[in-house]
Design a protein around this motif. Structure first.
Motif, PDB file in Angstrom:
ATOM      1  N   SER A 180      -4.603   7.332  -5.390  1.00  9.54           N
ATOM      2  CA  SER A 180      -5.946   7.894  -5.611  1.00  9.54           C
ATOM      3  C   SER A 180      -6.363   7.650  -7.054  1.00  9.54           C
ATOM      4  CB  SER A 180      -5.961   9.405  -5.335  1.00  9.54           C
ATOM      5  OG  SER A 180      -5.212  10.099  -6.325  1.00  9.54           O
ATOM      6  N   ASP A 181      -7.676   7.749  -7.291  1.00 15.84           N
ATOM      7  CA  ASP A 181      -8.177   7.596  -8.657  1.00 15.84           C
ATOM      8  C   ASP A 181      -7.638   8.699  -9.563  1.00 15.84           C
ATOM      9  OD1 ASP A 181      -9.569   5.358  -7.897  1.00 15.84           O
ATOM     10  OD2 ASP A 181     -11.509   6.378  -7.703  1.00 15.84           O
ATOM     11  N   GLU A 182      -7.501   9.918  -8.999  1.00 18.60           N
ATOM     12  CA  GLU A 182      -6.979  11.029  -9.803  1.00 18.60           C
ATOM     13  C   GLU A 182      -5.560  10.721 -10.278  1.00 18.60           C
ATOM     14  OE1 GLU A 182     -10.264  12.295  -7.374  1.00 18.60           O
ATOM     15  OE2 GLU A 182      -8.347  11.420  -6.740  1.00 18.60           O
ATOM     16  N   ASN A 197      -5.301   1.642  -7.851  1.00 14.86           N
ATOM     17  CA  ASN A 197      -5.401   2.456  -6.639  1.00 14.86           C
ATOM     18  C   ASN A 197      -5.194   1.522  -5.446  1.00 14.86           C
ATOM     19  OD1 ASN A 197      -6.177   3.921  -4.383  1.00 14.86           O
ATOM     20  ND2 ASN A 197      -7.930   4.904  -5.383  1.00 14.86           N
ATOM     21  N   ASN A 199      -5.264   2.015  -2.412  1.00 11.03           N
ATOM     22  CA  ASN A 199      -6.163   2.224  -1.271  1.00 11.03           C
ATOM     23  C   ASN A 199      -7.520   1.555  -1.466  1.00 11.03           C
ATOM     24  OD1 ASN A 199      -4.584   3.836   0.582  1.00 11.03           O
ATOM     25  ND2 ASN A 199      -4.671   5.481  -0.941  1.00 11.03           N
ATOM     26  N   ASP A 200      -7.813   1.180  -2.701  1.00 14.43           N
ATOM     27  CA  ASP A 200      -9.107   0.562  -3.012  1.00 14.43           C
ATOM     28  C   ASP A 200      -9.002  -0.914  -3.360  1.00 14.43           C
ATOM     29  OD1 ASP A 200     -10.373   2.927  -2.626  1.00 14.43           O
ATOM     30  OD2 ASP A 200     -10.726   3.376  -4.743  1.00 14.43           O
TER      31      ASP A 200
END
Length: 332
Positions: A180-182, A197, A199-200
């Motif tokens: 995640s970005d976090e 990330n 996922n991106d």
């Protein structure tokens, strides 16, 4: 041992299963054998191997306690034969082969590290498993040297956060992947030069861009499975691939012609089954190369959350949720 209790509270695995199978129990207080000390446990680290053992997939090695827990901090309350150089009440953290989720735990003295006055005991308990693992795999198996670039998967895990910090202390450029970005922001706050990330973005393409097409010198891999072929695409010529967990599966299909043409090295290790002699030597290496930085306050484990020993099930559930950044520790 005269004034010690005979019985202690510990957390045992009642049957293979989910976090709820971790239950308090009463056990005899162990007696130290030759080369061992008995520690009154202050804190115990929670690690992924504990979760795998709880599920019935990672049995303790012969002779080890069946209780989970691979690292502790505490004070010496009894000493076995042949142990010199310590005294009752001395503070240590230790790598153990089991038994950490308890009020008392046996440790081989050569696998203990004295806790400096600058380090609190909760942080001390969060050091051994990740520090021994990262030091051995990144610096001894992958021969990392300053100026090199490393790709670390699982950048906010206990291993990942330790690898970031140790890598930066020893002059590596650190690229991590996170979900995640976090978590990417957390990894960069810890010192990672770049965080991807997964996922991106395709981490293979991102690594190529970040390294101007050169690739990384080292991949620290906790995923295995389908990641291995992609990891090899991230490596530059003469690159080193080190596997320390197989969370994505034990079987990988790779192009061996690439290994030959680009002179890649594939290696890996798992710490728990290694001999006591090996772990003792590893402790000496860490004492010489890393522990001075700990005493100076330059290296600290990233701490996520403390749970009471009785709440070990909640600690495991928190680890499996994947929300943690850094180390989860039980307060005994």
């Amino acid at each position: 041992m005269a004034d010690l209790p005979k019985i202690m509270t510990a957390i045992e695995i009642s049957a293979p299963g989910g976090p709820e199978v971790l239950v308090p129990c009463q056990r005899p207080v162990p007696v130290p054998g030759p080369g061992e000390v008995l520690l009154k446990v202050a804190y115990a680290g929670v690690n992924r191997p504990d979760v795998i053992q709880r599920k019935g997939l990672y049995p303790p090695p012969p002779g080890a306690s069946d209780l989970p827990g691979l690292e502790v901090s505490g004070t010496v309350v009894a000493v076995g034969d042949g142990v010199d150089g310590t005294e009752i009440g001395a503070r240590y953290c230790a790598l153990v082969s089991g038994g950490g989720y308890a009020e008392y735990c046996l440790a081989r003295f050569d696998q203990c590290l004295a806790v400096p006055a600058t380090l609190d005991m909760a942080q001390a308990a969060a050091f051994p498993e990740t520090l021994f693992t990262v030091w051995h795999n990144v610096f001894e198996r992958a021969y990392a040297r300053d100026g090199e670039t490393i790709l670390i998967h699982g950048g906010t895990s206990g291993i990942g956060t330790m690898a970031i910090k140790l890598g930066k202390l020893f002059g590596l450029m650190v690229i991590v992947t996170c979900g995640s970005d976090e978590k990417c922001n957390s990894a960069k706050a810890l010192g990672a030069d770049h965080a991807i990330n997964y996922n991106d973005a395709d981490f293979v393409e991102e690594v190529k861009t970040l390294t101007e097409g050169q690739g990384v010198h080292i991949v620290l891999d906790m995923v295995a499975g389908s990641y291995v072929a992609r990891n090899l695409q991230c490596l530059r010529e003469d690159g080193r691939h080190v596997t320390i967990a197989v969370q994505g599966g034990m079987v990988a299909e790779i192009n061996m012609a690439q290994v030959m043409m680009r002179r890649l090295t594939l290696t890996g290790s798992t710490l728990r089954p290694r001999s006591a002699q090996f772990k003792g030597l590893l402790a000496q290496e860490i004492h010489a190369n890393v522990w001075p930085m700990v005493a100076e306050g330059r290296l600290r484990p990233e701490m996520d959350k403390l749970f009471a020993l009785a709440d070990a099930a909640a600690a495991h559930a928190h680890m499996e949720s994947g929300d943690h950044v850094g180390k989860i520790v039980l307060e005994v």
